[in-house]
Each structure stands twice: as C-alpha cells, then as structure tokens.
Design a protein around this motif. Sequence first.
Motif, PDB file in Angstrom:
ATOM      1  N   ARG A 136       0.867  -1.179   0.000  1.00 58.50           N
ATOM      2  CA  ARG A 136       0.000   0.000   0.000  1.00 58.50           C
ATOM      3  C   ARG A 136       0.902   1.227   0.000  1.00 58.50           C
ATOM      4  O   ARG A 136       1.617   1.488   0.972  1.00 58.50           O
ATOM      5  CB  ARG A 136      -0.931   0.023   1.210  1.00 58.50           C
ATOM      6  CG  ARG A 136      -1.874   1.236   1.218  1.00 58.50           C
ATOM      7  CD  ARG A 136      -2.873   1.144   2.364  1.00 58.50           C
ATOM      8  NE  ARG A 136      -3.729   2.317   2.451  1.00 58.50           N
ATOM      9  CZ  ARG A 136      -4.845   2.515   1.751  1.00 58.50           C
ATOM     10  NH1 ARG A 136      -5.236   1.584   0.892  1.00 58.50           N
ATOM     11  NH2 ARG A 136      -5.566   3.609   1.898  1.00 58.50           N
ATOM     12  N   TYR A 137       0.856   1.967  -1.089  1.00 56.99           N
ATOM     13  CA  TYR A 137       1.721   3.129  -1.279  1.00 56.99           C
ATOM     14  C   TYR A 137       0.882   4.384  -1.114  1.00 56.99           C
ATOM     15  O   TYR A 137      -0.010   4.657  -1.908  1.00 56.99           O
ATOM     16  CB  TYR A 137       2.338   3.061  -2.677  1.00 56.99           C
ATOM     17  CG  TYR A 137       3.487   4.023  -2.935  1.00 56.99           C
ATOM     18  CD1 TYR A 137       3.801   5.049  -2.069  1.00 56.99           C
ATOM     19  CD2 TYR A 137       4.263   3.891  -4.083  1.00 56.99           C
ATOM     20  CE1 TYR A 137       4.845   5.911  -2.313  1.00 56.99           C
ATOM     21  CE2 TYR A 137       5.317   4.761  -4.355  1.00 56.99           C
ATOM     22  CZ  TYR A 137       5.603   5.767  -3.470  1.00 56.99           C
ATOM     23  OH  TYR A 137       6.642   6.622  -3.723  1.00 56.99           O
ATOM     24  N   ASP A 138       1.150   5.146  -0.066  1.00 57.03           N
ATOM     25  CA  ASP A 138       0.479   6.412   0.182  1.00 57.03           C
ATOM     26  C   ASP A 138       1.419   7.519  -0.264  1.00 57.03           C
ATOM     27  O   ASP A 138       2.384   7.843   0.427  1.00 57.03           O
ATOM     28  CB  ASP A 138       0.137   6.549   1.667  1.00 57.03           C
ATOM     29  CG  ASP A 138      -0.725   7.768   1.964  1.00 57.03           C
ATOM     30  OD1 ASP A 138      -0.561   8.797   1.279  1.00 57.03           O
ATOM     31  OD2 ASP A 138      -1.563   7.694   2.886  1.00 57.03           O
ATOM     32  N   LEU A 139       1.153   8.099  -1.420  1.00 63.52           N
ATOM     33  CA  LEU A 139       2.050   9.103  -1.970  1.00 63.52           C
ATOM     34  C   LEU A 139       1.984  10.403  -1.192  1.00 63.52           C
ATOM     35  O   LEU A 139       2.957  11.155  -1.139  1.00 63.52           O
ATOM     36  CB  LEU A 139       1.743   9.355  -3.442  1.00 63.52           C
ATOM     37  CG  LEU A 139       2.305   8.317  -4.417  1.00 63.52           C
ATOM     38  CD1 LEU A 139       1.437   7.069  -4.448  1.00 63.52           C
ATOM     39  CD2 LEU A 139       2.435   8.888  -5.823  1.00 63.52           C
ATOM     40  N   LEU A 140       0.843  10.698  -0.580  1.00 68.73           N
ATOM     41  CA  LEU A 140       0.710  11.934   0.183  1.00 68.73           C
ATOM     42  C   LEU A 140       1.552  11.884   1.453  1.00 68.73           C
ATOM     43  O   LEU A 140       2.218  12.848   1.812  1.00 68.73           O
ATOM     44  CB  LEU A 140      -0.761  12.189   0.529  1.00 68.73           C
ATOM     45  CG  LEU A 140      -1.070  13.522   1.219  1.00 68.73           C
ATOM     46  CD1 LEU A 140      -0.678  14.698   0.332  1.00 68.73           C
ATOM     47  CD2 LEU A 140      -2.536  13.602   1.598  1.00 68.73           C
ATOM     48  N   ASP A 141       1.542  10.731   2.128  1.00 70.89           N
ATOM     49  CA  ASP A 141       2.327  10.567   3.356  1.00 70.89           C
ATOM     50  C   ASP A 141       3.749  10.101   3.077  1.00 70.89           C
ATOM     51  O   ASP A 141       4.563   9.976   4.000  1.00 70.89           O
ATOM     52  CB  ASP A 141       1.651   9.560   4.283  1.00 70.89           C
ATOM     53  CG  ASP A 141       0.376  10.106   4.904  1.00 70.89           C
ATOM     54  OD1 ASP A 141       0.202  11.344   4.890  1.00 70.89           O
ATOM     55  OD2 ASP A 141      -0.436   9.306   5.386  1.00 70.89           O
ATOM     56  N   ASN A 142       4.056   9.809   1.809  1.00 73.25           N
ATOM     57  CA  ASN A 142       5.394   9.322   1.447  1.00 73.25           C
ATOM     58  C   ASN A 142       5.755   8.061   2.228  1.00 73.25           C
ATOM     59  O   ASN A 142       6.832   7.978   2.840  1.00 73.25           O
ATOM     60  CB  ASN A 142       6.451  10.400   1.691  1.00 73.25           C
ATOM     61  CG  ASN A 142       6.951  10.999   0.390  1.00 73.25           C
ATOM     62  OD1 ASN A 142       6.718  10.473  -0.690  1.00 73.25           O
ATOM     63  ND2 ASN A 142       7.645  12.116   0.500  1.00 73.25           N
ATOM     64  N   ALA A 143       4.858   7.081   2.228  1.00 76.93           N
ATOM     65  CA  ALA A 143       5.088   5.852   2.977  1.00 76.93           C
ATOM     66  C   ALA A 143       4.545   4.663   2.195  1.00 76.93           C
ATOM     67  O   ALA A 143       3.551   4.771   1.486  1.00 76.93           O
ATOM     68  CB  ALA A 143       4.422   5.923   4.342  1.00 76.93           C
ATOM     69  N   ILE A 144       5.241   3.518   2.331  1.00 73.91           N
ATOM     70  CA  ILE A 144       4.817   2.284   1.692  1.00 73.91           C
ATOM     71  C   ILE A 144       4.712   1.195   2.747  1.00 73.91           C
ATOM     72  O   ILE A 144       5.639   0.984   3.531  1.00 73.91           O
ATOM     73  CB  ILE A 144       5.802   1.826   0.600  1.00 73.91           C
ATOM     74  CG1 ILE A 144       6.095   2.962  -0.378  1.00 73.91           C
ATOM     75  CG2 ILE A 144       5.248   0.617  -0.145  1.00 73.91           C
ATOM     76  CD1 ILE A 144       7.122   2.595  -1.426  1.00 73.91           C
ATOM     77  N   GLU A 145       3.569   0.506   2.773  1.00 73.23           N
ATOM     78  CA  GLU A 145       3.376  -0.633   3.660  1.00 73.23           C
ATOM     79  C   GLU A 145       3.546  -1.923   2.861  1.00 73.23           C
ATOM     80  O   GLU A 145       3.014  -2.054   1.768  1.00 73.23           O
ATOM     81  CB  GLU A 145       1.978  -0.606   4.283  1.00 73.23           C
ATOM     82  CG  GLU A 145       1.712   0.586   5.177  1.00 73.23           C
ATOM     83  CD  GLU A 145       0.300   0.589   5.736  1.00 73.23           C
ATOM     84  OE1 GLU A 145      -0.469  -0.348   5.404  1.00 73.23           O
ATOM     85  OE2 GLU A 145      -0.035   1.515   6.482  1.00 73.23           O
ATOM     86  N   PHE A 146       4.295  -2.865   3.413  1.00 68.87           N
ATOM     87  CA  PHE A 146       4.477  -4.181   2.809  1.00 68.87           C
ATOM     88  C   PHE A 146       3.939  -5.222   3.789  1.00 68.87           C
ATOM     89  O   PHE A 146       4.336  -5.231   4.954  1.00 68.87           O
ATOM     90  CB  PHE A 146       5.963  -4.469   2.547  1.00 68.87           C
ATOM     91  CG  PHE A 146       6.623  -3.509   1.605  1.00 68.87           C
ATOM     92  CD1 PHE A 146       6.725  -3.791   0.253  1.00 68.87           C
ATOM     93  CD2 PHE A 146       7.159  -2.319   2.071  1.00 68.87           C
ATOM     94  CE1 PHE A 146       7.339  -2.903  -0.610  1.00 68.87           C
ATOM     95  CE2 PHE A 146       7.780  -1.421   1.205  1.00 68.87           C
ATOM     96  CZ  PHE A 146       7.869  -1.724  -0.137  1.00 68.87           C
ATOM     97  N   SER A 147       3.068  -6.113   3.336  1.00 72.22           N
ATOM     98  CA  SER A 147       2.521  -7.140   4.223  1.00 72.22           C
ATOM     99  C   SER A 147       2.476  -8.481   3.504  1.00 72.22           C
ATOM    100  O   SER A 147       2.292  -8.549   2.289  1.00 72.22           O
ATOM    101  CB  SER A 147       1.120  -6.757   4.702  1.00 72.22           C
ATOM    102  OG  SER A 147       0.251  -6.546   3.608  1.00 72.22           O
ATOM    103  N   GLY A 148       2.670  -9.552   4.283  1.00 70.18           N
ATOM    104  CA  GLY A 148       2.681 -10.891   3.719  1.00 70.18           C
ATOM    105  C   GLY A 148       4.048 -11.258   3.179  1.00 70.18           C
ATOM    106  O   GLY A 148       4.376 -10.937   2.043  1.00 70.18           O
ATOM    107  N   ASN A 149       4.865 -11.929   4.002  1.00 64.83           N
ATOM    108  CA  ASN A 149       6.222 -12.317   3.599  1.00 64.83           C
ATOM    109  C   ASN A 149       7.024 -11.128   3.072  1.00 64.83           C
ATOM    110  O   ASN A 149       7.613 -11.182   1.993  1.00 64.83           O
ATOM    111  CB  ASN A 149       6.168 -13.425   2.542  1.00 64.83           C
ATOM    112  CG  ASN A 149       5.533 -14.686   3.066  1.00 64.83           C
ATOM    113  OD1 ASN A 149       5.845 -15.140   4.160  1.00 64.83           O
ATOM    114  ND2 ASN A 149       4.609 -15.264   2.297  1.00 64.83           N
TER     115      ASN A 149
END
Length: 213
Positions: A136-149
């Motif tokens: 999940r890439y939130d361009l406004l917050d400049n953050a990327i979440e990675f889930s599942g292995n």
Amino acid sequence: MTQKPLLVLLLLCIGMTADAQITDSRLPISLDAEFSDYDGKNSMLLFRGLRLTQGPISIEADEGRASKLDFKESVWQLAGNVVIVVNDGRIECDLANLEFIDNQLRIADISGSPAKFDLQRPGLSERTYAEAEQLRYDLLDNAIEFSGNAKIVEGGNQISSGFLVYNIAEQRIQAEGSDSDDGRVKITFTPSEQDGDTDEAAASDDSDQEPQP
C-alpha cells in the motif's frame, strides 16, 4: 492476530531518499491504450494495453477499468503485468487499485505473488529491493506498507517480517512480526568488502611493528 510491538530501525545501512515529492496536480495526465470499450451493463470503461503518464509517473497494465474517465476523484483497477514507476521507484505486480484525488495519484493498493519494488537512490550504485504479497503506497504521506512475507534488501543487508513500513520522508523502517513467522523480525547484516579491507590493513600494521623489549 495479536498486536506485536513495532521495531523501529533508523536507516543507516538500508535507506531511502527523503526528497521524493508528490506529482504536481497541474501536470497533464496522458492516457493511451491498444483498445478501449464501454461496458454499459456495469458502467465501466475498459482499456487493454493501457499506459498512463503524469510528469515522472508512468503506469502500464494489460487491462485497466474505471467507472469514469476522470482523475478528480476516481479508482482505477489494473490487472496483468502492472508496472508503476514513481519517485525513482519501480513496482511490478499482478493487480493494483489506484486512487486519484484532485488529479493526483494518491493511493496504490497492490498485490502480487509477490509484488516487487525497487528503488535507485541518487548517488548510490546499489538498488534497494523489496517484495511482499501486498503493498500500500500512500504518496501523500510518502510511505509504503508491505505485508505478507515482506522483505527488503540493500547491499547484502536484509530485513524480513510479516509487516514492513517504509516512511520515506522520515527515512526509517518499521517492522512487525506475524503469527506465520512466530512474531519474529529477522535481520541479516553482511559486512562490506571495505570493512574486511580495513580489518586486514589493521592486522598488517600490527604485524609490521617490532616487538618491544
């Protein structure tokens, strides 16, 4: 799943650039496709061989669907060989839902087996590589979440866990274990060749010294 405490790591060996910017909404959005059609039954626009560009952002997919040809407020569903290039990073995945708000790409929900992300940071020859089942890439917050292995690798150093967050603006990683990996965050650090050369040079200097009486 029981909430696990977060492990926060300052990005000393594994890092990201903090100067990534969300795209200017005034830049034109270009769309071209090999084929387009309107599904009146489901009120959906269908594109095949889709390509979207806005400034430094480019998006490609075998197929794209949207409820309307409007980027003021819309969600685009992409499938098949999806490639998203944004902020010096490249994402490859099977499926993606892209949310546009005020003519800007704001959220990208991504899945793959696995979905892959790599980044070329300015001034460095090595690339940062990450993968997970969902991003999940939130361009406004400049953050990327990675889930599942989830896994991130740079220069032989690796962090893997059930859940990872890159905070690009703050240059840090948050890693959280999951039940599937016994709630553990795993970190592998590989010393660089430079470190080895330094140790050998120090040992050589010591051996060259004459023993003191």
